[in-house]
Structures are given as structure tokens and as C-alpha cells.
Enzyme design. Structure first.
Site, PDB file in Angstrom:
ATOM      1  N   LEU A 108      -7.757 170.406 130.691  1.00 11.19           N
ATOM      2  CA  LEU A 108      -8.571 171.315 129.879  1.00 11.19           C
ATOM      3  C   LEU A 108      -7.924 171.540 128.528  1.00 11.19           C
ATOM      4  O   LEU A 108      -7.841 172.658 128.032  1.00 11.19           O
ATOM      5  CB  LEU A 108      -8.782 172.635 130.623  1.00 11.19           C
ATOM      6  CG  LEU A 108      -9.606 172.525 131.912  1.00 11.19           C
ATOM      7  CD1 LEU A 108      -9.609 173.856 132.661  1.00 11.19           C
ATOM      8  CD2 LEU A 108     -11.038 172.089 131.603  1.00 11.19           C
TER       9      LEU A 108
ATOM     10  N   VAL B 224      -9.984 168.143 124.431  1.00 14.65           N
ATOM     11  CA  VAL B 224     -11.143 167.344 124.830  1.00 14.65           C
ATOM     12  C   VAL B 224     -11.837 167.958 126.052  1.00 14.65           C
ATOM     13  O   VAL B 224     -13.072 168.027 126.106  1.00 14.65           O
ATOM     14  CB  VAL B 224     -10.738 165.881 125.104  1.00 14.65           C
ATOM     15  CG1 VAL B 224     -11.958 165.066 125.512  1.00 14.65           C
ATOM     16  CG2 VAL B 224     -10.080 165.269 123.875  1.00 14.65           C
TER      17      VAL B 224
ATOM     18  N   VAL C 144     -11.472 154.740 123.002  1.00 13.29           N
ATOM     19  CA  VAL C 144     -11.380 153.895 121.811  1.00 13.29           C
ATOM     20  C   VAL C 144     -12.226 154.476 120.683  1.00 13.29           C
ATOM     21  O   VAL C 144     -13.433 154.623 120.825  1.00 13.29           O
ATOM     22  CB  VAL C 144     -11.848 152.456 122.115  1.00 13.29           C
ATOM     23  CG1 VAL C 144     -11.804 151.596 120.863  1.00 13.29           C
ATOM     24  CG2 VAL C 144     -10.977 151.833 123.211  1.00 13.29           C
TER      25      VAL C 144
ATOM     26  N   ILE D 243     -17.088 157.296 118.138  1.00 15.05           N
ATOM     27  CA  ILE D 243     -17.840 156.084 117.794  1.00 15.05           C
ATOM     28  C   ILE D 243     -18.206 155.333 119.065  1.00 15.05           C
ATOM     29  O   ILE D 243     -17.338 155.095 119.904  1.00 15.05           O
ATOM     30  CB  ILE D 243     -16.989 155.156 116.900  1.00 15.05           C
ATOM     31  CG1 ILE D 243     -16.491 155.899 115.672  1.00 15.05           C
ATOM     32  CG2 ILE D 243     -17.773 153.917 116.518  1.00 15.05           C
ATOM     33  CD1 ILE D 243     -15.483 155.103 114.844  1.00 15.05           C
TER      34      ILE D 243
ATOM     35  N   LYS E  76      -5.784 150.694 121.956  1.00 16.42           N
ATOM     36  CA  LYS E  76      -7.228 150.534 121.739  1.00 16.42           C
ATOM     37  C   LYS E  76      -7.571 149.079 121.472  1.00 16.42           C
ATOM     38  O   LYS E  76      -8.580 148.554 121.963  1.00 16.42           O
ATOM     39  CB  LYS E  76      -7.670 151.422 120.583  1.00 16.42           C
ATOM     40  CG  LYS E  76      -7.443 152.909 120.865  1.00 16.42           C
ATOM     41  CD  LYS E  76      -7.595 153.743 119.598  1.00 16.42           C
ATOM     42  CE  LYS E  76      -7.275 155.207 119.849  1.00 16.42           C
ATOM     43  NZ  LYS E  76      -7.113 155.967 118.591  1.00 16.42           N
TER      44      LYS E  76
ATOM     45  N   GLY F 246     -10.622 164.377 117.793  1.00 19.48           N
ATOM     46  CA  GLY F 246     -11.134 165.732 117.650  1.00 19.48           C
ATOM     47  C   GLY F 246     -11.970 166.137 118.845  1.00 19.48           C
ATOM     48  O   GLY F 246     -12.480 165.309 119.594  1.00 19.48           O
TER      49      GLY F 246
END
Lengths: 435, 435
Positions: free
Chosen positions: A12, A15, A134, A138, A207, A308
Site C-alpha cells: 500500500l 501505487v 514498463v 503508457i 524494462k 507516479g
């Protein structure tokens, strides 16, 4: 409406709290889109009492997240704990083995153990999805694995680490040096207290290894990523690049050729000089951007926030909506058993222009020594700039140059010839040009 | 491997031939990704004997494509005939009613009849997919409807017509006028012999109406798109925009607010001044770009080739792969019955900066008349440029200005005050600024 998709949230932090916010604020809309509600059943974190700005009272609390895998009222576990091994991996294994779906934002775990987890998910017939691992918000995994699925992928590259892009674009704007900007970035929350994984390119390499597997149908091979970071970049390099019409970006790039021994996979994370009119020169701050080049679609660019709370949670919930809609493609684009082992490609024959910056002692003959080595290695110089005035106290001087297009092996040979030379006060910095 | 997904191809123009090429060249790879082969069973076109550069000998030929819907050996019909009504629509209806899936690149048909077709597909429980109808090879439908599905969409906008973007960027580069560049574009195949649908914004409006429905959960309302094209733009406008730090792009933009009467949908296709550092100023030539703004993900940019054989075929085959993988979300993101009717939003209250170009008779007092009208309508002028020298033979003169941010209604009122004035030799051109 159909039965809820019941999820358990492990972790928690930013994210995890973001996922709760998205599912709470947009719950009705998401239920309509998904065809069924997505319902948080249980949550877990290290500290139960911490205020996360979200109401946890409606969810069961598990002190041990491993218990999620045993709960009959959970369909999908969302792993937001992080770390390539340890509790996150244990949870992932137990979840899939127990026949539950797994959604994760954990790039390190997928880069290291994605093969095993994909096999486990396929064996159990349950979804494993990791869009948030990744490029944050997006839809890069979806864009590559579904949107471009008709194509033989020729190359994939992009800006995969928001912290580095923030630091580099701040250096660009301010003329400040790396260390100063890093400190500011840490204070603003754009960089971790220990920034090593980000600034040394490891996070981007995680990634890239995932994207490369999906793009080329090869087994994930994180260990083979040729990885360097941005900590050696100086304000003078950025100023030099600017004069040449470039910006500096940390770029992850992968391509793949096949010879009689099978796929030769090239994977590199390194700072590059990107021409100012190239799409990857645009993104400033913590933005990510992924370029997919396919044999029929040509060049696709996907750009957005690379990290974020909101963007990452958006990607996690997009995975959950796909699962709620019943979509369960192979986690790595192909069934794991079909993914081919690859050999790392030898970069010596790759042709490109290179920026090379030497830090040299301020004394006669140094330039002659460097240019002789370049000549002997057959590196052809396009432009050469001795940067800055000689230091008053015999301080080192920067000498930067751009080569004509040529094989990387020649540049490597020149640097070998110069290795150990007392003329060089630190290791040369080589960055390839993308134009 | 599972049974093939058996398809019939209606229309063997550029895109149809492209689909055959993709499925032939990448057939093995596509079968591995899709979990089953995608097999072309039957084809149709107007002229059987025409050489299309692809081998049709392995496929059944139907003179009447409507017969596809009756074939027991076809699972999905791919409609690449085009046209909003007529044979394409008849085929689509018959296909869905007969319980077969439909993939189409036909933006006009979806914009006009998408609601009916989505309802038919849902009723029959078969897929209807149209990724290629919007923004060519870019996974815009997937990005919006799946990638951003966790978000309340705040705004969607972008460059949705490659022909216009090609013409505008050519005008930028060459200083040539619209008519000359259009002629070149037609010779190069970037514009149709009858370019009306492209240059007047109708094609972009088709795509915008589809995106808006998917974004805002509203019924497709193509008729409500406020649509203007690029044929009135002169080289002088582009030069003026350049001096101000902008490029001109044809932008489709939609947003949606809800009041007590339900959703108020704003949909507009119009040339705009886009700040040179904005992501949408970058794409040159026949590129498309779509910006999605969501409440959690922030801003996503998806960019790529907006048309052409390879990119469009790539999008068609991506839809087929999704279908082969068993994915069948509601065609318009939500079940069609849940899509809300909307009322067009009144643009009068929208606040923005505007570029206004007047074409005026070269005589005293004209500027005073214009500025008085703007004052009376409370439009505040940020900068004003009388462009070019007065014509030798009393030729019209261009007067361009940029307003401060203000409501669109005020600009409209000023133009109303000036309507019919003999000072104006043609209708003023208004373009909004995006910065």
C-alpha cells in the site's frame, strides 16, 4: 451484471494507494467498462496504522500477504511490494500455483523471474499481467504485444526511466551538474534516497529486457543488457551536445538478428545524443516514451508519465479490466515454451556516429596522442572541440569530439590503445548519436 | 495448435492487398502470437483480373461479397470496401446478423452506423473491431478503450488526417500556397483526386466522433461535429504563425461535461495554431497523433503513420489477432445500450486565445472598423500584424491578430458585427491556439 472480479492488494505504498483511489473514484465507470465490478477484498502492507489517505475499513487485512493465495474469495492478487526476489516472488509463485491471476508493477521481478512466472501462469491457465512494470501509465506492453502484434518488430527503443529524464532535462535547463540536480530531485521526490538503480540504468534495463522478450520472441535475458547510466555526464557534455543540435537522453534500445546459431539479441541502456528534431528529444521531466518499429506499421511512438501514483495505478487497473473482460493472452506475447534462447549480439560491427569526451591533463602532446590512437583504430573525426580554458592550476581539460559513422569496434579499439595513458585523467565517455 | 481463424476479405485495394501481404509474410509469427493460424478463405473485389501484386490463387473468389456472410467456412469478415452506406453497410449488417465477426477499416460507416452495428454485434455475441478506422497503424482505439480504461477521460485530441498534415507541413517547409501543395500531394498519392473529405475535415470528423463515443461513453454523434478544413489557409497564415512560435495543424478535439440535462459533448475539427514545443507540433508529413487525457494517467500521446498499406493492414491484423485470442470487449467500450445520448456543448463559453485573419480592402478606416467591432464585443487584442504591403492595384490586404484568452462567444460576436461589411473582401479565418 456479472460477478465481481475480486482482488487482493499486496503493498500500500504510492501505487497501492493509487489503485484504491482509482477503483474508488471511478468504480462505477470501471464496472461498466469491464462488464463487472472490480472489488477489493483484502489488503496488506507492512504497517497497518499508517495514514495513506485512503479508507481501508471495507477491506480484510492480512498481516501476511502470502495468505492471499489461500483465500477463496480472491480471484486476482495485485503485487505492488517490489523487489526482484523475497516476499514479492514468493507471493507471485504461490498465487499462480494456487490458480489465481497476478497483476504486478514489479519490473525487477519480471526481468529476473518473468520466464518462470509466465510458465506458471500458462500452466495454471490464469492471467499474469504487468503493464505497470514498463513505462508507468503508457500502454507499452499492450501497444507492443497487441497493437503491433501483426509485425515482425525491427527495433524497440525509448526513454524508460523518469528519474534520469528528469535529471537530464533539469541539467539542460539549468546548466547545473549531475550531483546538484540529483540532490534537488531527491528533495522533490523524483529520485530515491538511494538512486543507484535509476541513475545507473538498472531500472531501465529491467524494462528493456521485458520489452525485448515481447518484441523478439526471445527468453527474457536481463543479465545480457549492456547497461550504463548517467552519473558520468557533466554540464559540459550537455552544453556540447546542445551546440551540436542534440540533447542527452538515457535510451534503452534492443534489436535482434538471427543467424545459424539462432537469435542474436542486442540490448543496451546508455546515455545517447538525440537530435533535437527526433521524437525522443521532446519529453522533458519524468516522462517516458517508447518507439516501436515494425515491418508493416513503421514507427509508433507511445509517450506519457513514466511513474507516479495516478499513471502507474491506471496501468494496474487497465490490466484488471482486461482480466475482468476475460482476456488472457500469453504473458510474454508467445507461449513461454516458444520463446527462444538468444545469444548477445556483438556490438563491434554496429555502425553509428559517436560523441567521445576525454578528460585530459593540460599539457602539450595530449591531443596528438588521442588523435593518433583514433587514426590507428581507423576512427574518423567529424568535429573536435577542446572545451573550456586550460585550468589555472593544471586542472584537467575536456576534449569532446564527434566521429563520422563507423563501427563501434573501431571506437573500442581506440579507447583500448589509450587505456592506461597518463594523459587521460578519467575514463573517456562515449555516447552514440540518434538522429 | 487450435483451429484456424478463417477470414474473408471484402475489398482488395491498398489495404486489402496489405492485409494479404502481412498475413503471408508474417503468417507463422502471427499464428504463434494468436495461438492459431489466421487463414484467408475467400476474397472479393470489383475486378478479378487486376494485378495487385499478391497471389490470390489459394483463396475462393466471390463476385458478390454478400455471399461471405453465408459461407460456413468463414468466421470473420474483413470489410475494406469503404463508403458509409451501400454494399459495405449491407455486408456489415448481414455478417453480424449471421453470427460472424466483423473487422473494418471503414471510419465513415462506423461514424454513421456504429451504434447500430455495435448493437448487432453484441446481440449476436460476435466481435466488431475497427482499429484501422482511426489513425491508421496507431493503436488508438486499443489505447483509449483498453489502455486508458481505468480513467475518466477528460479530453481527447489529435492530428487525425494524414493528408492535411502532409499539406500543412509541406506549406510550412516550402512557403507555397494550399492549392499548389494539394496538386503536388495528389500527384504523389498523398491526396485523393477528390480531396474534399480530407481537406474539409470530414474524414477527421468521422474519426473524432468514434473516439469521442469511446472516450466519454456517449452515443456516436457524427452530425454534431463542428467541422472546418484547411483550404482557407494561406502561406501568409503559416508564416504569421511561425513568427508567433506556432505551426498550423488540423486538430480534432472532443471533451464532455455533464449537467442536469446529461452529457454535453464538444466535438470540433478545425485548423489550430499549435505551439512549437507542443507534442502535436512535431509530426510532419502524413503522420497522425492522438493525445488522451485521463484523470489518473495524465496525458498519453500515441503517434505513428495515419494511413498507407502497411500501417493500416497492421491495425486490421491486430484486430484479427485479438479475435483469434478470444478477446471480445464491447465494440464501443461500453455495452451499446449503456451509451448515453448527448447534447452538443455550446462553445460560446470556451476560453482560449485565437488567431483571427481578416482579408480587407486596402483603404483608410478599415482597421478602425475592425478594432471597434472587437472592442464592442470585448475581445482583447494581444498583438496585431498588418501583413504584407498594400497591393499596387488596390488588392486586398491581410490583417492578422492574436487575442488574449477570452470566451469564443466574444470573438463570434465581433465577427457578427463585421458581417456584411464592405471592408472585408472574404470571410475572416479564426484559429484557436493550443499551447
Amino acid at each position: 451484471m456479472a460477478d465481481s472480479l475480486r482482488i487482493a492488494l499486496a503493498g500500500l505504498g504510492t501505487v497501492g494507494a493509487g489503485v484504491i483511489r482509482v477503483l474508488t473514484e471511478n468504480g462505477d465507470l470501471i464496472a461498466r467498462r469491464a462488464g463487472r465490478p472490480i472489488e477489493i477484498v483484502a489488503v496488506n502492507a507492512r504497517d497497518r496504522s499508517k495514514d495513506r489517505g485512503v479508507d481501508l475499513s471495507g477491506y480484510a487485512w492480512e498481516d501476511d500477504m502470502a495468505a492471499f493465495a489461500d483465500r477463496d474469495d480472491v480471484d486476482v492478487v495485485v503485487e505492488l511490494v517490489g523487489g526482484s526476489d523475497g516476499p514479492a516472488l514468493a507471493l507471485a509463485r504461490k498465487t499462480l500455483a494456487g490458480g489465481k491471476g497476478l497483476v504486478t508493477a514489479n519490473k525487477a521481478m519480471i526481468a529476473h523471474h518473468g520466464m518462470e512466472l509466465a510458465e506458471a501462469a500458462e500452466q495454471a491457465g490464469v492471467p499474469l499481467r504487468y503493464e505497470a512494470a514498463v513505462a508507468g501509465g503508457i500502454p507499452a506492453i499492450k501497444g507492443l504485444g497487441e497493437g503491433a502484434a501483426a509485425n515482425r518488430i525491427e527495433r524497440i527503443y525509448g526513454i524508460l526511466n523518469g528519474t534520469c529524464n528528469y535529471i537530464l532535462s533539469q541539467m539542460e535547463g539549468s546548466g547545473a551538474d549531475f550531483a546538484d540536480v540529483l540532490k534537488d530531485a531527491q528533495e522533490l521526490g523524483y529520485a530515491e534516497a538511494d538512486p543507484t538503480f535509476d541513475v545507473e540504468g538498472v531500472d531501465a534495463a529491467h524494462k528493456l529486457a521485458i520489452l525485448a522478450s515481447l518484441a523478439f520472441g526471445t527468453r527474457i535475458d536481463f543479465g545480457a543488457v549492456d547497461c550504463s547510466g548517467i552519473s558520468a555526464i557533466r554540464a559540459a557534455d550537455i552544453a556540447q551536445a546542445d551546440q551540436l543540435g542534440f540533447v542527452i537522453r538515457l535510451i534503452g534500445l534492443a534489436d535482434c538478428t538471427t543467424d545459424e546459431l539462432g537469435p542474436r539479441l542486442f540490448q543496451r541502456v546508455a546515455p545517447c545524443l538525440v537530435a533535437k528534431d527526433h521524437a525522443l528529444a521532446g519529453p522533458k521531466g519524468p516522462t517516458n516514451a517508447v518507439v516501436i518499429e515494425g515491418d508493416h506499421v513503421g514507427q509508433l511512438l507511445l509517450q506519457g508519465a513514466g511513474a507516479g501514483m495516478g499513471p502507474t495505478a491506471s496501468a494496474v487497473v487497465a490490466d484488471l479490466i482486461d482480466i475482468a473482460r476475460g482476456f488472457n493472452p500469453p504473458p510474454l506475447g508467445l507461449p513461454a515454451a516458444m520463446l527462444q534462447p538468444s545469444t548477445p549480439a556483438d556490438p563491434a560491427g554496429r555502425r553509428n556516429r559517436a560523441y567521445i569526451r576525454f578528460t585530459v591533463a593540460d599539457r602539450p602532446g595530449v591531443l596528438a596522442e588521442i588523435t593518433a590512437a583514433l587514426r590507428d583504430a581507423e576512427v574518423s573525426i567529424e568535429s573536435l572541440i577542446q572545451h573550456g580554458k586550460p585550468g589555472e592550476d593544471g586542472e584537467p581539460v575536456l576534449v569532446a569530439m564527434v566521429t563520422h559513422e563507423g563501427p563501434e569496434g573501431s571506437v573500442a579499439k581506440a579507447l583500448d590503445l589509450l587505456a592506461g595513458s597518463p594523459a587521460l585523467t578519467e575514463a573517456p565517455l562515449v555516447m552514440r548519436l540518434i538522429d
